[in-house]
Enzyme design. Structure first.
Site, PDB file in Angstrom:
ATOM      1  N   ASP A   1      19.847 -14.382  -3.091  1.00 28.38           N
ATOM      2  CA  ASP A   1      19.358 -15.466  -2.242  1.00 28.38           C
ATOM      3  C   ASP A   1      19.253 -16.735  -3.089  1.00 28.38           C
ATOM      4  O   ASP A   1      19.506 -16.724  -4.285  1.00 28.38           O
ATOM      5  CB  ASP A   1      18.023 -15.100  -1.608  1.00 28.38           C
ATOM      6  CG  ASP A   1      16.937 -14.828  -2.629  1.00 28.38           C
ATOM      7  OD1 ASP A   1      17.110 -15.183  -3.807  1.00 28.38           O
ATOM      8  OD2 ASP A   1      15.901 -14.247  -2.255  1.00 28.38           O
TER       9      ASP A   1
ATOM     10  N   ASP B   1      18.627  -7.576   5.203  1.00 31.40           N
ATOM     11  CA  ASP B   1      17.785  -7.209   4.070  1.00 31.40           C
ATOM     12  C   ASP B   1      16.339  -7.342   4.511  1.00 31.40           C
ATOM     13  O   ASP B   1      16.023  -8.119   5.408  1.00 31.40           O
ATOM     14  CB  ASP B   1      18.037  -8.118   2.857  1.00 31.40           C
ATOM     15  CG  ASP B   1      17.275  -9.433   2.984  1.00 31.40           C
ATOM     16  OD1 ASP B   1      16.181  -9.555   2.380  1.00 31.40           O
ATOM     17  OD2 ASP B   1      17.739 -10.345   3.712  1.00 31.40           O
TER      18      ASP B   1
ATOM     19  N   CYS C   1      15.859  14.445   8.677  1.00 29.47           N
ATOM     20  CA  CYS C   1      16.356  13.673   7.541  1.00 29.47           C
ATOM     21  C   CYS C   1      16.847  14.611   6.443  1.00 29.47           C
ATOM     22  O   CYS C   1      16.186  15.604   6.117  1.00 29.47           O
ATOM     23  CB  CYS C   1      15.248  12.763   7.008  1.00 29.47           C
ATOM     24  SG  CYS C   1      15.719  11.774   5.574  1.00 29.47           S
TER      25      CYS C   1
ATOM     26  N   CYS D   1      17.550  13.454   3.261  1.00 26.09           N
ATOM     27  CA  CYS D   1      17.472  12.660   2.037  1.00 26.09           C
ATOM     28  C   CYS D   1      16.980  13.495   0.858  1.00 26.09           C
ATOM     29  O   CYS D   1      16.524  14.636   1.020  1.00 26.09           O
ATOM     30  CB  CYS D   1      16.576  11.437   2.241  1.00 26.09           C
ATOM     31  SG  CYS D   1      14.796  11.768   2.162  1.00 26.09           S
TER      32      CYS D   1
ATOM     33  N   CYS E   1      13.211  14.534   1.447  1.00 21.69           N
ATOM     34  CA  CYS E   1      12.949  15.471   2.539  1.00 21.69           C
ATOM     35  C   CYS E   1      13.515  16.861   2.276  1.00 21.69           C
ATOM     36  O   CYS E   1      12.988  17.857   2.797  1.00 21.69           O
ATOM     37  CB  CYS E   1      13.510  14.917   3.850  1.00 21.69           C
ATOM     38  SG  CYS E   1      12.516  13.576   4.548  1.00 21.69           S
TER      39      CYS E   1
ATOM     40  N   HIS F   1      12.983   7.921   0.351  1.00 22.40           N
ATOM     41  CA  HIS F   1      13.058   8.346   1.748  1.00 22.40           C
ATOM     42  C   HIS F   1      13.246   7.145   2.681  1.00 22.40           C
ATOM     43  O   HIS F   1      14.132   7.166   3.554  1.00 22.40           O
ATOM     44  CB  HIS F   1      11.820   9.114   2.179  1.00 22.40           C
ATOM     45  CG  HIS F   1      11.761   9.271   3.664  1.00 22.40           C
ATOM     46  ND1 HIS F   1      12.537  10.174   4.357  1.00 22.40           N
ATOM     47  CD2 HIS F   1      11.065   8.569   4.617  1.00 22.40           C
ATOM     48  CE1 HIS F   1      12.321  10.040   5.655  1.00 22.40           C
ATOM     49  NE2 HIS F   1      11.424   9.082   5.845  1.00 22.40           N
TER      50      HIS F   1
END
Length: 373
Positions: A90, A270, A308, A310, A313, A339
């Site tokens: 940015d 974002d 999930c 991930c 998890c 997560h």
């Protein structure tokens, strides 16, 4: 070609960003790496576990420390951080906006006092690009005049005028660097301002479109307006932007915000929300938010989100995350952040798959149905 639009479905878009350090499927959510890192994670977490292709670095913070000289010495933020995929940086304009009384905007740029030591600094359209060249960002943002909402017509008009003026200086300076054989892999995005006014958003979008940026961002949203006003502004603005260029909604937001913005033609996002909320105990699931601090999870053997797959998890229970949070263990921050970011990144991958197969409306309806259930 920097952006390849592959398919559209009921207003939602799927494409690819071709950048120097990675090819990025869109829609894409960018984890926020304020200090050239995502809080609690390292490059292996981002690249290998999350498989993120694009993250955000903050120009204001990296300018103050470690500074442009060190970034140049390392050849840019990729080598410095060890994350070898792509970075978007940015301009530092939002940080200047958030400093409030410590900021003075002038015709030439933005004067501000460092939050670290109180020293005075000036950001100009040219100087923020110099810092982003030092970062060697794949995508760079221009300096813009961001304001809080609601705002007067006079302040909105001044914001659009200043943003266009600075955008012209930015793109002229960027062209100069390219003519010198530099900045060949650094792409520059313009930022549309104008609050929730259709008149000023139209003016800003059309003025910036004439400058032919590599991509376009919608700035100045999620700064005080309602969700309905934000969605209406997105729906009004995206058709004004070139179909062949990527569209980036800055600093927004919740999973619902992302779904609704994709529905209105946005490609890139974002937000600090998934990381910040994770650290504060709020975890995102397919069925809504979960507060891991609640005592009901003390003995719960289930994963955070049964739907999930991930890293967190598939390995740890709600009971363990609850314990780590209560014990204030740093491991909690990493596992919770992994997560939440995995949830956001997977949401983008699933949305893209639905768009590519002309099932966007069904996907959007199912997203809300799970939350209502």
């Amino acid at each position: 070609m920097m952006f390849e639009l592959l398919h559209t479905n009921d207003g939602a878009r799927a494409g690819k960003l071709h950048l120097a350090h990675s090819i990025v499927p869109t829609p894409v959510f960018m984890p926020v790496g304020t200090q050239a890192c995502v809080k609690g994670l390292d490059a292996t977490d981002l690249g290998e576990i999350l498989q993120a292709k694009l993250i955000l670095a903050n120009t204001y913070h990296t300018y103050l420390r470690p500074g442009a000289a060190i970034m140049k010495e390392f050849g840019g933020v990729h080598n410095f951080s060890g994350f070898n995929a792509s970075f978007l940086s940015d301009s530092g304009g939002f940080q200047a906006f958030s400093l409030g009384a410590n900021v003075k905007k002038t015709d030439s740029g933005v004067w501000f006092s460092s939050h670290i030591d109180g020293s005075k600094h000036l950001f100009t359209p040219e100087s923020v690009l110099d810092m982003q060249y030092a970062l060697n960002s794949d995508i760079m943002m221009v300096l813009d005049d961001l304001i809080a909402l609601p705002a007067t017509q006079e302040r909105l008009a001044l914001s659009v005028e200043t943003t266009t003026k600075w955008a012209k200086r930015s793109i002229a300076y960027h062209k100069e660097q390219k003519d010198l054989g530099k900045a060949s892999t650094n792409h520059l995005f313009g930022i549309v301002q104008g609050g929730v006014s259709e008149q000023f958003r139209t003016q800003s979008a059309l003025e910036l479109r004439e400058l032919d940026f590599d991509g376009y961002a919608l700035g100045g949203l999620a700064v005080g307006e309602s969700a309905e006003e934000m969605y209406a502004t997105i729906a009004h603005t995206t058709p004004l932007l070139p179909e062949s260029k990527p569209r980036y909604l800055m600093g927004v937001g919740t999973p619902e915000n992302l779904i609704e913005a994709i529905h209105r033609g946005v490609d890139m996002f974002d937000c600090v929300m998934p990381c910040r909320n994770a650290r504060n105990g709020t975890l995102f699931t397919h069925f809504g938010k979960l507060n891991i601090k609640n005592s009901c999870y003390k003995n719960d053997p289930a994963p955070i989100d049964p739907a999930c797959a991930c890293y967190t998890c598939t390995r740890y229970s709600r009971a363990y995350l609850h314990h780590l949070n209560k014990a204030q263990e740093l491991t909690y921050h990493r596992l919770a952040t992994l997560h939440n970011l995995s949830y956001y990144l997977e949401l983008m991958r699933a949305a893209r798959e639905a768009i590519m197969h002309d099932k966007w409306l069904e996907f959007r309806a199912e997203f809300y149905a799970k939350r209502q259930a």
